[in-house]
Scaffold this motif. Structure first.
Motif, mmCIF file in Angstrom:
data_model
loop_
_atom_site.group_PDB
_atom_site.id
_atom_site.type_symbol
_atom_site.label_atom_id
_atom_site.label_comp_id
_atom_site.label_asym_id
_atom_site.label_seq_id
_atom_site.Cartn_x
_atom_site.Cartn_y
_atom_site.Cartn_z
ATOM 1 N N ILE A 1 47.470 51.022 43.608
ATOM 2 C CA ILE A 1 47.827 52.207 42.828
ATOM 3 C C ILE A 1 48.792 51.836 41.706
ATOM 4 N N THR A 2 49.803 51.054 42.039
ATOM 5 C CA THR A 2 50.786 50.637 41.044
ATOM 6 C C THR A 2 51.562 49.446 41.582
ATOM 7 N N LEU B 1 44.400 41.967 39.623
ATOM 8 C CA LEU B 1 44.936 43.174 38.992
ATOM 9 C C LEU B 1 46.177 42.839 38.173
ATOM 10 N N GLY B 2 46.986 41.920 38.674
ATOM 11 C CA GLY B 2 48.170 41.492 37.936
ATOM 12 C C GLY B 2 47.819 40.779 36.644
ATOM 13 N N LEU B 3 46.763 39.968 36.683
ATOM 14 C CA LEU B 3 46.329 39.260 35.465
ATOM 15 C C LEU B 3 45.814 40.243 34.416
ATOM 16 N N ILE B 4 45.060 41.247 34.865
ATOM 17 C CA ILE B 4 44.561 42.253 33.923
ATOM 18 C C ILE B 4 45.728 43.035 33.327
ATOM 19 N N THR B 5 46.719 43.369 34.164
ATOM 20 C CA THR B 5 47.903 44.087 33.673
ATOM 21 C C THR B 5 48.671 43.247 32.664
ATOM 22 N N MET C 1 40.574 47.232 34.225
ATOM 23 C CA MET C 1 41.645 47.587 35.156
ATOM 24 C C MET C 1 41.241 48.777 36.017
ATOM 25 N N MET C 2 40.689 49.817 35.406
ATOM 26 C CA MET C 2 40.253 50.983 36.166
ATOM 27 C C MET C 2 39.116 50.632 37.110
ATOM 28 N N ALA C 3 38.198 49.794 36.623
ATOM 29 C CA ALA C 3 37.067 49.381 37.465
ATOM 30 C C ALA C 3 37.556 48.578 38.667
ATOM 31 N N TRP C 4 38.501 47.669 38.423
ATOM 32 C CA TRP C 4 38.995 46.833 39.518
ATOM 33 C C TRP C 4 39.837 47.642 40.493
#
Length: 241
Positions: free
Chosen positions: A99-100, A185-189, A207-210
């Motif tokens: 989520i975050t 997710l961290g890499l995309i962020t 990011m939304m897809a993952w």
């Protein structure tokens, strides 16, 4: 992402006794969330369930289905609270870091507790210990011990090794899936935070897809962990295995 873990080292002066404070925090947060969910679902029970009570009863029926698929209900009904607790707790733990993320300075505080191998291996160890406990309780120590030399005695070392491999695979499977998801997710962020408008816009969709895929993986891994727990338990308490 390049974040540090908040470690409390050498607890009680013991050199090897270190604690990841973010893991401790998120384990507590997961427990509180599950407790609140259960209280809200049970505070106003009705004969004709609706709303949140209906959802929780569906989850209970789902866990009952898992138990019925692995052993007879007369034997397995005592494990319903265990299965329900594992399913809800692991699912909540899996999705917290999806989520975050919460970072204070360069220290990562908010994450999925199941992205820490110490947590998942502890859960798997507790599950395996419980299977031995209930196996002895149901069959008696003598009969339970004989299962290790059936159908032939030379299988004893292999069955002992199996106990360790079950513990490792059960814990590391959960850890690996959740940890890998948070890394990606961290890499995309990190790509989204680069001061280039194009990369920020482009990274939103993956990011939304993952995140959506990670929610699915979190649910699947909670189901797999609960299912395998009941499979291992049935091997210990059922006479037909």
């Amino acid at each position: 992402m390049d974040h540090e873990s908040p470690l409390y080292e050498d607890l009680f002066g013991i050199p090897w006794l270190d604690f990841n404070l973010s893991t401790v925090l998120m384990t507590f947060v997961s427990s509180v969330i599950v407790f609140i969910i259960c209280v809200l679902a049970a505070r106003n029970l009705q004969m004709k369930p609706k709303g949140f009570q209906n959802f929780m009863e569906w989850i209970i029926e789902f866990v009952k289905g898992i138990i019925n698929d692995t052993m007879d209900w007369k034997t397995g009904k005592v494990f319903l609270p265990l299965g329900l607790t594992l399913l809800t707790y692991i699912f909540v733990s899996n999705i917290l870091g999806v989520i975050t993320i919460g970072v204070w300075g360069h220290t990562l505080w908010w994450k999925s507790p199941t992205s820490d191998a110490a947590i998942t291996l502890t859960l798997s160890t507790l599950v395996v210990v419980l299977t031995h406990y209930y196996g002895i309780k149901v069959k008696g120590f003598g009969e339970y011990a004989k299962d290790y030399v059936r159908p032939v005695p030379f299988l004893l070392p292999f069955k002992i090794i199996e106990e360790f491999t079950n513990t490792l695979t059960l814990g590391l499977r959960l850890f690996g899936n959740i940890f890998a998801g948070e890394i990606l997710l961290g890499l995309i962020t990190k790509m989204a935070m680069i001061a280039i408008p194009v990369t920020t816009v482009v990274s939103i969709i993956p990011m939304m897809a993952w995140q959506g895929f990670s929610l699915f993986i979190g649910a699947i891994q909670a189901f797999i962990f609960t299912m395998l727990t009941m499979v291992y338990m049935s091997h210990k308490v059922s006479s037909d295995h």
